[in-house]
Design a protein around this motif. Structure first.
Motif, short mmCIF file in Angstrom:
data_model
loop_
_atom_site.label_atom_id
_atom_site.label_comp_id
_atom_site.label_asym_id
_atom_site.label_seq_id
_atom_site.Cartn_x
_atom_site.Cartn_y
_atom_site.Cartn_z
N VAL A 45 -17.36 45.77 -54.15
CA VAL A 45 -16.98 46.76 -53.14
C VAL A 45 -17.77 46.47 -51.87
O VAL A 45 -19.00 46.40 -51.89
CB VAL A 45 -17.25 48.18 -53.64
N ASN A 46 -17.06 46.31 -50.77
CA ASN A 46 -17.71 46.13 -49.47
C ASN A 46 -18.05 47.50 -48.89
O ASN A 46 -17.19 48.38 -48.84
CB ASN A 46 -16.80 45.38 -48.51
N ILE A 47 -19.29 47.68 -48.48
CA ILE A 47 -19.73 48.93 -47.87
C ILE A 47 -20.01 48.68 -46.40
O ILE A 47 -20.77 47.76 -46.04
CB ILE A 47 -20.97 49.48 -48.59
N VAL A 48 -19.38 49.49 -45.56
CA VAL A 48 -19.54 49.37 -44.11
C VAL A 48 -20.10 50.69 -43.57
O VAL A 48 -20.15 51.69 -44.26
CB VAL A 48 -18.20 49.03 -43.44
N LEU A 78 -15.28 50.84 -48.08
CA LEU A 78 -16.02 52.08 -48.28
C LEU A 78 -17.02 52.26 -47.15
O LEU A 78 -17.91 51.42 -46.96
CB LEU A 78 -16.74 52.03 -49.63
N ALA A 79 -16.86 53.32 -46.39
CA ALA A 79 -17.78 53.60 -45.27
C ALA A 79 -18.84 54.60 -45.71
O ALA A 79 -18.49 55.66 -46.25
CB ALA A 79 -17.02 54.13 -44.06
N VAL A 80 -20.10 54.28 -45.49
CA VAL A 80 -21.21 55.12 -45.94
C VAL A 80 -22.26 55.18 -44.84
O VAL A 80 -22.67 54.14 -44.30
CB VAL A 80 -21.87 54.54 -47.22
N LYS A 81 -22.69 56.40 -44.52
CA LYS A 81 -23.75 56.57 -43.52
C LYS A 81 -24.67 57.69 -43.95
O LYS A 81 -24.21 58.78 -44.31
CB LYS A 81 -23.14 56.90 -42.15
N THR A 82 -25.97 57.43 -43.93
CA THR A 82 -26.96 58.45 -44.22
C THR A 82 -27.25 59.20 -42.93
O THR A 82 -27.81 58.65 -41.98
CB THR A 82 -28.25 57.84 -44.79
N PRO A 133 -14.59 56.29 -58.01
CA PRO A 133 -15.42 55.10 -57.80
C PRO A 133 -16.18 55.09 -56.49
O PRO A 133 -17.30 54.56 -56.41
CB PRO A 133 -14.40 53.96 -57.86
N GLY A 134 -15.61 55.67 -55.43
CA GLY A 134 -16.32 55.69 -54.15
C GLY A 134 -17.65 56.42 -54.23
O GLY A 134 -18.63 56.02 -53.59
N TRP A 135 -17.68 57.49 -55.01
CA TRP A 135 -18.95 58.21 -55.22
C TRP A 135 -19.93 57.35 -56.02
O TRP A 135 -21.11 57.25 -55.67
CB TRP A 135 -18.69 59.52 -55.94
N ASP A 136 -19.45 56.75 -57.09
CA ASP A 136 -20.33 55.92 -57.91
C ASP A 136 -20.95 54.79 -57.10
O ASP A 136 -22.14 54.48 -57.25
CB ASP A 136 -19.55 55.33 -59.09
N ALA A 151 -16.45 57.74 -46.23
CA ALA A 151 -15.00 57.63 -46.05
C ALA A 151 -14.51 56.69 -47.15
O ALA A 151 -14.88 55.50 -47.17
CB ALA A 151 -14.64 57.11 -44.66
N ILE A 152 -13.72 57.23 -48.05
CA ILE A 152 -13.35 56.52 -49.28
C ILE A 152 -11.87 56.14 -49.22
O ILE A 152 -10.99 57.02 -49.18
CB ILE A 152 -13.62 57.41 -50.51
N PRO A 153 -11.56 54.83 -49.23
CA PRO A 153 -10.15 54.42 -49.21
C PRO A 153 -9.47 54.77 -50.53
O PRO A 153 -10.15 55.00 -51.55
CB PRO A 153 -10.24 52.91 -49.00
N PRO A 154 -8.14 54.82 -50.55
CA PRO A 154 -7.43 55.25 -51.75
C PRO A 154 -7.81 54.48 -53.02
O PRO A 154 -7.92 55.07 -54.10
CB PRO A 154 -5.95 55.03 -51.39
N ALA A 155 -8.04 53.18 -52.88
CA ALA A 155 -8.36 52.37 -54.07
C ALA A 155 -9.65 52.80 -54.73
O ALA A 155 -9.84 52.57 -55.93
CB ALA A 155 -8.44 50.89 -53.69
#
Length: 329
Positions: A45-48, A78-82, A133-136, A151-155
């Motif tokens: 999974v690529n995280i941006v 998968l977009a993730v920002k703290t 899966p985006g949460w995991d 921001a979690i894409p449908p997949a």
């Protein structure tokens, strides 16, 4: 332990439909393991870092946020920002994560689920396929005290089928704001004030809070005829109600000889269960006790397993438990 669907413990908006336990069991024991976890997608999974919508109100940790619509097209990654950096314990794979959250749809800003309005954070296993899966992928490795936007894409959400119950289409990117309240793992312990143990006729329980199993020293005396429920460490949380689902560490030994017959510490895995589904001694002994506490239970046969032998437990046994009440689920 009865294997029950985690859909009963965690809001439906977060759960995969797979990986839920069955609801068939024999008589429930205190102490069995939680339901077996499912698996998140094995692909990398690529995280941006974005794009992500703005938080327009409720910007502090613990406040219900208001989140704008997504700015343009979302990323397929998968977009993730703290947003707020915490300083607490690191969330590990397989932990029970305690979190407040709000979830909405990228394109419309329609909120489909949030824990803030319920007045209590959710608790669920993380990193083991029990949530989307985006949460995991995003939350393992975060710290207690973090506020994280996703921001979690449908997949990595509900896939092409979406989630009709929550109003989520198979093409929807999901936006979450998550406040990491706490995390509980195999080394978690009660946290509170030690209480004097002055009754020589009762077992003495260790007060260590290092995640190691506390000692239980059973006196060479006749077992009490009635249930004993005493604080070893008194926490500061809410009182347990009879209908609550609990997350606990515990160890059980026989009064006669002090032999251990069950322990979450030995398994390295916490136990979670409905208080209505365990032996009577646990139901009566833990109701009214405070979350965060360590409790000594001495359970006579009539409130344990009576004249029915169990694995490692002879018939008509008095049982001694130390139970750390970590959280209400």
């Amino acid at each position: 332990m009865r294997r029950r669907s985690l859909l009963l413990a965690v809001p439906a908006g977060l759960l995969t439909l797979a990986g839920c336990g069955d609801d068939k069991s024999d008589k429930v024991k205190p102490g069995a393991s939680p339901s077996d976890a499912g698996s998140a997608p094995a692909a990398t999974v690529n995280i941006v870092s974005g794009p992500l919508p703005d938080i327009t109100a409720g910007t502090k940790f613990g406040e219900k946020p208001t989140v704008a619509k997504g700015p343009g097209e979302p990323s397929s990654d998968l977009a993730v920002k703290t947003l707020i950096a915490g300083k607490g314990a690191v969330v590990a794979k397989g932990d029970f994560l305690q979190a407040n959250y709000l979830g909405q749809i990228w394109s419309t800003a329609k909120v489909f689920d949030n824990s803030y309005d319920r007045g209590a954070p959710a608790i669920f296993p993380i990193g083991v396929g029990q949530v989307i899966p985006g949460w995991d992928k995003a939350l393992v490795g975060k710290k207690v005290g973090d506020r994280v936007e996703l921001a979690i894409p449908p997949a990595l959400g509900y896939g092409a089928q979406g989630n009709a119950q929550a109003g989520i289409k198979g093409t929807d990117t999901l936006v979450f704001v998550v406040d990491v309240v706490n995390t509980f793992g195999g080394k978690s312990s009660a946290q509170g004030k030690a209480v004097a143990q002055g009754n020589a006729a009762l077992p003495k329980v260790g007060t260590n809070t290092d995640g190691q199993a506390p000692s239980i020293d059973v006196p060479k005396a006749a077992a009490p005829a009635k249930l004993v429920s005493e604080y070893v460490i008194e926490g500061t949380g809410a009182e347990v109600k009879a209908a609550d689902n609990l997350l606990v560490q515990y160890k059980g030994v026989l009064w006669d000889g002090g032999k251990e017959f069950d322990s979450t510490y030995s398994r390295g895995q916490l136990a979670n269960f409905s208080l209505q589904q365990v032996i009577k001694g646990w139901q009566d002994g833990l109701a009214g006790k405070k979350v965060g506490s360590r409790v000594l239970l001495v359970v006579p046969p009539a409130q344990g397993y009576g004249d029915k032998a169990q694995s490692g437990i002879p018939a008509n046994s008095t049982l001694v438990f130390t139970v750390d009440i970590l959280a209400v689920m």
